[in-house]
Design an enzyme around this catalytic site. Structure first.
Site, PDB file in Angstrom:
ATOM      1  N   ASP A 123     143.453   2.068  85.123  1.00  0.00           N
ATOM      2  CA  ASP A 123     143.946   1.010  84.347  1.00  0.00           C
ATOM      3  C   ASP A 123     144.355  -0.343  85.569  1.00  0.00           C
ATOM      4  OD1 ASP A 123     145.167  -0.797  82.674  1.00  0.00           O
ATOM      5  OD2 ASP A 123     146.646   0.478  81.929  1.00  0.00           O
ATOM      6  N   HIS A 137     141.333  -2.937  85.055  1.00  0.00           N
ATOM      7  CA  HIS A 137     141.300  -4.630  85.084  1.00  0.00           C
ATOM      8  C   HIS A 137     140.812  -4.922  86.182  1.00  0.00           C
ATOM      9  CE1 HIS A 137     143.230  -4.629  81.032  1.00  0.00           C
ATOM     10  NE2 HIS A 137     143.786  -3.461  81.101  1.00  0.00           N
ATOM     11  N   GLN A 197     143.511 -10.837  76.693  1.00  0.00           N
ATOM     12  CA  GLN A 197     145.102 -10.335  77.197  1.00  0.00           C
ATOM     13  C   GLN A 197     145.940 -11.172  76.321  1.00  0.00           C
ATOM     14  OE1 GLN A 197     146.030  -8.246  80.192  1.00  0.00           O
ATOM     15  NE2 GLN A 197     147.829  -8.516  78.710  1.00  0.00           N
ATOM     16  N   TRP A 217     151.051  -5.641  86.311  1.00  0.00           N
ATOM     17  CA  TRP A 217     151.456  -4.697  85.354  1.00  0.00           C
ATOM     18  C   TRP A 217     152.076  -3.299  86.097  1.00  0.00           C
ATOM     19  CZ3 TRP A 217     148.735  -8.587  84.261  1.00  0.00           C
ATOM     20  CH2 TRP A 217     148.895  -9.278  83.015  1.00  0.00           C
ATOM     21  N   HIS A 259     138.973   2.749  82.160  1.00  0.00           N
ATOM     22  CA  HIS A 259     139.958   1.530  81.803  1.00  0.00           C
ATOM     23  C   HIS A 259     140.382   0.900  83.013  1.00  0.00           C
ATOM     24  CE1 HIS A 259     142.848   0.095  78.708  1.00  0.00           C
ATOM     25  NE2 HIS A 259     143.164  -0.604  80.117  1.00  0.00           N
ATOM     26  N   HIS A 303     143.290  -2.112  73.418  1.00  0.00           N
ATOM     27  CA  HIS A 303     144.398  -1.744  73.891  1.00  0.00           C
ATOM     28  C   HIS A 303     145.434  -1.469  72.562  1.00  0.00           C
ATOM     29  CE1 HIS A 303     143.273  -3.254  77.684  1.00  0.00           C
ATOM     30  NE2 HIS A 303     144.532  -2.914  78.295  1.00  0.00           N
ATOM     31  N   GLU A 363     150.278   0.147  72.705  1.00  0.00           N
ATOM     32  CA  GLU A 363     150.966   0.356  73.989  1.00  0.00           C
ATOM     33  C   GLU A 363     152.420   0.141  74.046  1.00  0.00           C
ATOM     34  OE1 GLU A 363     148.836  -1.793  77.213  1.00  0.00           O
ATOM     35  OE2 GLU A 363     149.931  -0.208  78.794  1.00  0.00           O
TER      36      GLU A 363
HETATM   37 ZN   LIG Z   1     144.580  -2.213  80.291  1.00  0.00          ZN
END
Ligand SMILES: [Zn+2]
Length: 409
Positions: A305, A55, A148, A311, A53, A206, A209
């Site tokens: 991630d 991005h 997203q 983020w 996982h 996702h 979360e």
């Molecule tokens: Zn993610």
């Protein structure tokens, strides 16, 4: 043909590996003599790290792309949509390669990456499809069509996901807890499952979360993939809210997860940073129930991630760091747990990605890494580096061990 000797292979008594044509030919002890023999000096040998996982279209966007001034989460989120509109393929490519380098240079050979497809130009997706092909000798990349900004926060979101699957994305993504209403979140889960069946793609959502214990999209996803018999193709990422749910609910769900055989991914550094923000004290950890999943035999893996994105400001592709944080946060450090903890960044991630040629099996590609310690316990305790990564029987890299220094005390 070449032979690696004195290899302390994870969860194996075998000490020798013979490789031919890039594949494992023999694994065992007292194997035949080879002219080309490499001594691994009793170092711990693992299958390559798996980061299931990440991005890759966001890596380094915080410091390089967004020009963040204060570096706060809120500043970055406000800048993101503007930044996204002006994405240039060359810049996405440059940043993604930098992120891939971070990971591969520290022992990762398998990455599953979420690529934002709520961009009608699919700039990042096209870059990533190219990179997947160009870099296949160095690593395996799986691409998730990830909306997203949701499928139903604006018109046409779902169709962009479908288009991305047609273009070659391997996995259907989603973000149901971000949709504008619960009904749309549920609708998106139905769409994800339907798209998976229609195009024969894996699923990685996702999912929940959030710290909201009433976020229950995981329950619906599990029920649908259970009914369709595609649980093993499905992963629920994050599921932070499940860490806030009460036990009577959680234990009922464990049984249903076991029936569906669905996979889970936890991103420990990311979620400990992002969750619990509205809590005063006691403050929740924001992680899903990693320890209980392991005890129940439900597959769960750890992942990085983010690397320097809106983020999460840090991140460096070091899976040992992710493992170290994860086993602290999830409290999985009994002697027996530590002996198996490397599964969280190797075999368990491979299972999420359904990698059928992963690990030390005759005929599989000869892919493995060498750690700077002799056993699992000390490797984890000392958080040691990967000193070599071998792919198809050849070194991707080799570095000196830290024990090369001499210090008189
Ligand atoms: Zn993610």
């Amino acid at each position: 043909m070449k032979k690696f000797i004195n290899a302390n292979i994870y969860k194996s008594n075998a000490k020798e590996i013979i490789v031919a044509d890039g594949k494992f030919l023999e694994i065992g002890n007292n194997l035949r003599v080879c002219d080309n023999t490499i001594d691994l000096k009793n170092k711990l040998v693992l299958p390559p790290y798996v980061d299931p996982h990440l991005h890759l279209d966001y890596v380094y966007s915080l410091s390089e792309g967004l020009g963040a001034k204060t570096g706060t989460l809120f500043e970055a989120i406000a800048l993101w949509p503007k930044f996204k509109k002006n994405l240039k393929a060359s810049e996405v490519r440059e940043r993604a390669i930098k992120g891939i380098y971070d990971e591969v240079s520290q022992g990762v050979q398998y990455i599953r990456t979420h690529i934002d497809v709520t961009d009608p130009n699919f700039t990042a997706l096209k870059v990533m499809l190219d990179l997947k092909e160009e870099l296949k000798d160095k690593l395996d990349i799986q691409i998730i069509a990830f909306p997203q900004e949701g499928m139903y926060t604006y018109k046409g979101g779902r169709d962009l996901v479908e288009e991305a699957l047609k273009m070659g994305a391997d996995v259907v993504g989603g973000i149901p807890h971000f949709e504008l209403a619960r009904e749309f979140g549920e609708k998106s889960i139905h769409d994800i499952v339907n798209l998976s069946i229609k195009y024969n793609k894996l699923i990685d959502v996702h999912c929940d979360e959030t710290d909201d214990p009433n976020s229950r999209f995981l329950e619906l996803l599990n029920a649908l993939v259970l009914m369709e018999g595609i649980g093993e193709m499905t992963t629920a990422s994050h599921t932070c809210s499940f860490g806030s749910a009460d036990n009577s609910y959680a234990y009922r769900m464990f049984d249903l997860f076991k029936r569906s055989k669905m996979n889970f991914i936890s991103c420990p550094t990311e979620n400990i940073y992002l969750q619990g923000r509205q809590d005063s004290y006691p403050k929740r950890r924001g992680l899903t129930r990693v320890k209980e999943f392991l005890e129940e035999g439900i597959n769960i893996a750890f992942a990085q991630d983010s690397i320097n994105d809106p983020w999460y400001p840090l991140g460096n592709g070091n899976m040992m760091n992710i493992l170290d944080n994860g086993i602290h946060l999830a409290q999985i450090m009994s002697p027996n747990e530590i002996e198996n903890d490397f599964d969280l960044i190797t075999y368990n991630g491979a299972k999420c990605m359904m990698l059928d040629q992963y690990g030390f099996k005759i005929g599989n590609p000869a892919n493995f890494i060498v750690l700077d310690e002799n056993n699992v316990f000390d490797a984890i305790r000392k958080r040691v580096n990967v000193i070599a990564s071998i792919r198809n029987g050849e070194y991707l890299f080799k570095r000196e061990t830290k024990y090369d220094i001499k210090l008189d005390l």
